[in-house]
Write an enzyme that holds these catalytic residues in place. Structure first.
Site, PDB file in Angstrom:
ATOM      1  N   CYS A  41     -18.673  13.567 -13.069  1.00 44.73           N
ATOM      2  CA  CYS A  41     -17.608  14.019 -12.169  1.00 44.73           C
ATOM      3  C   CYS A  41     -16.451  14.622 -12.964  1.00 44.73           C
ATOM      4  CB  CYS A  41     -17.097  12.844 -11.330  1.00 44.73           C
ATOM      5  SG  CYS A  41     -15.873  13.327 -10.086  1.00 44.73           S
ATOM      6  N   ASP A  43     -13.446  14.138 -12.374  1.00 42.43           N
ATOM      7  CA  ASP A  43     -12.341  13.181 -12.358  1.00 42.43           C
ATOM      8  C   ASP A  43     -11.767  12.982 -13.769  1.00 42.43           C
ATOM      9  OD1 ASP A  43     -10.943  10.545 -12.391  1.00 42.43           O
ATOM     10  OD2 ASP A  43     -11.620  10.466 -10.305  1.00 42.43           O
ATOM     11  N   ARG A  45     -10.294  10.683 -15.139  1.00 41.42           N
ATOM     12  CA  ARG A  45     -10.405   9.351 -15.734  1.00 41.42           C
ATOM     13  C   ARG A  45     -11.794   9.047 -16.278  1.00 41.42           C
ATOM     14  NH1 ARG A  45      -8.799   6.574 -10.242  1.00 41.42           N
ATOM     15  NH2 ARG A  45     -10.318   8.158  -9.667  1.00 41.42           N
ATOM     16  N   HIS A  97     -19.164   7.626 -10.419  1.00 42.17           N
ATOM     17  CA  HIS A  97     -18.183   6.561 -10.681  1.00 42.17           C
ATOM     18  C   HIS A  97     -17.647   6.011  -9.373  1.00 42.17           C
ATOM     19  CE1 HIS A  97     -14.383   8.897  -9.847  1.00 42.17           C
ATOM     20  NE2 HIS A  97     -15.247   9.881  -9.960  1.00 42.17           N
ATOM     21  N   CYS A 100     -14.737   7.412  -6.489  1.00 41.84           N
ATOM     22  CA  CYS A 100     -14.836   8.877  -6.581  1.00 41.84           C
ATOM     23  C   CYS A 100     -14.185   9.546  -5.369  1.00 41.84           C
ATOM     24  CB  CYS A 100     -16.305   9.290  -6.689  1.00 41.84           C
ATOM     25  SG  CYS A 100     -16.531  11.071  -6.904  1.00 41.84           S
TER      26      CYS A 100
HETATM   27 CO    CO Z   1     -15.370  11.588  -8.833  1.00 41.16          CO
END
Ligand code: CO
Length: 208
Positions: A41, A43, A45, A97, A100
């Site tokens: 992803c 993302d 993090r 994750h 998400c």
């Molecule tokens: Co995500």
């Protein structure tokens, strides 16, 4: 964040690397030979190298919203083709994750504009597994399960490609589904049964 800081960080990083190995960048520039294709992803993090504890050169990385592998997406399909056919990676990992945002957005009935067609792929995952998901009463559990099921379905999408099927037959490439838990930092192997999935979808999707 001061962008100036990034360039300072870069200079420090260069020094750190050279302190350990004065030929570090010379060797890095020679070429890449990663054994893993990581699809994760976007993302901020969920940083591929950090969470796997690996160094530059060890993983070929593709990231998009909610680690998707839509078969009409030229971007992810090109990445898979290049990694499997040219880099000859031994492993393909789809890593989702918990927490998400993409999966969460897909769980809500709302018009999200340009994101609609992308999230539609996740809504399709929900539809395929509707029975299991609707039986879950705790919303948080349902959300976590959809993250896992999405990883599983994207692994199936990887397995549906001719490049991966050929690489499996010729040299036993492996496909893995993982989930990263943001709250603990733990990486969880969903133990996707590649062989079983391949057999199960062979009737319709066998390309090689
Ligand atoms: Co995500």
């Amino acid at each position: 964040m001061e962008l100036k800081q990034i360039f300072e960080n870069n200079r420090d990083w260069i020094q750190e690397k050279l302190k350990l190995d004065k030929d570090y960048f010379m060797n890095l520039a020679k070429g890449q030979n990663p054994d893993i294709l990581y699809i994760g992803c976007s993302d901020s993090r969920v940083t591929a190298e950090d969470l796997m504890g690996i160094q530059p050169g060890e993983a070929f990385v593709h990231r998009n919203i909610a680690n998707m592998v839509p078969n009409t997406d030229l971007n992810v399909m090109s990445v898979i083709n290049y990694a499997v056919v040219h880099l000859q990676v031994g492993h393909i990992v789809v890593c989702g994750h918990y927490g998400c945002g993409g999966v969460k957005a897909a769980m809500q009935s709302a018009d999200l504009g340009l994101l609609n067609p992308w999230l539609r792929n996740i809504r399709d995952v929900y539809r395929i597994h509707r029975e299991e998901l609707q039986g879950m009463e705790v919303e948080g559990e349902k959300y976590k399960r959809l993250v896992e099921l999405n990883v599983q379905e994207q692994c199936i999408n990887v397995i549906k490609t001719a490049d991966v099927q050929k690489a499996y037959n010729s040299r036993g490439i492996q496909v893995h589904g993982w989930v990263f838990d943001l709250q603990t930092g733990e990486l969880i192997d969903l133990k996707i049964d590649f062989e079983k999935i391949l057999q199960g979808i062979m009737e319709l999707y066998r390309l090689s």
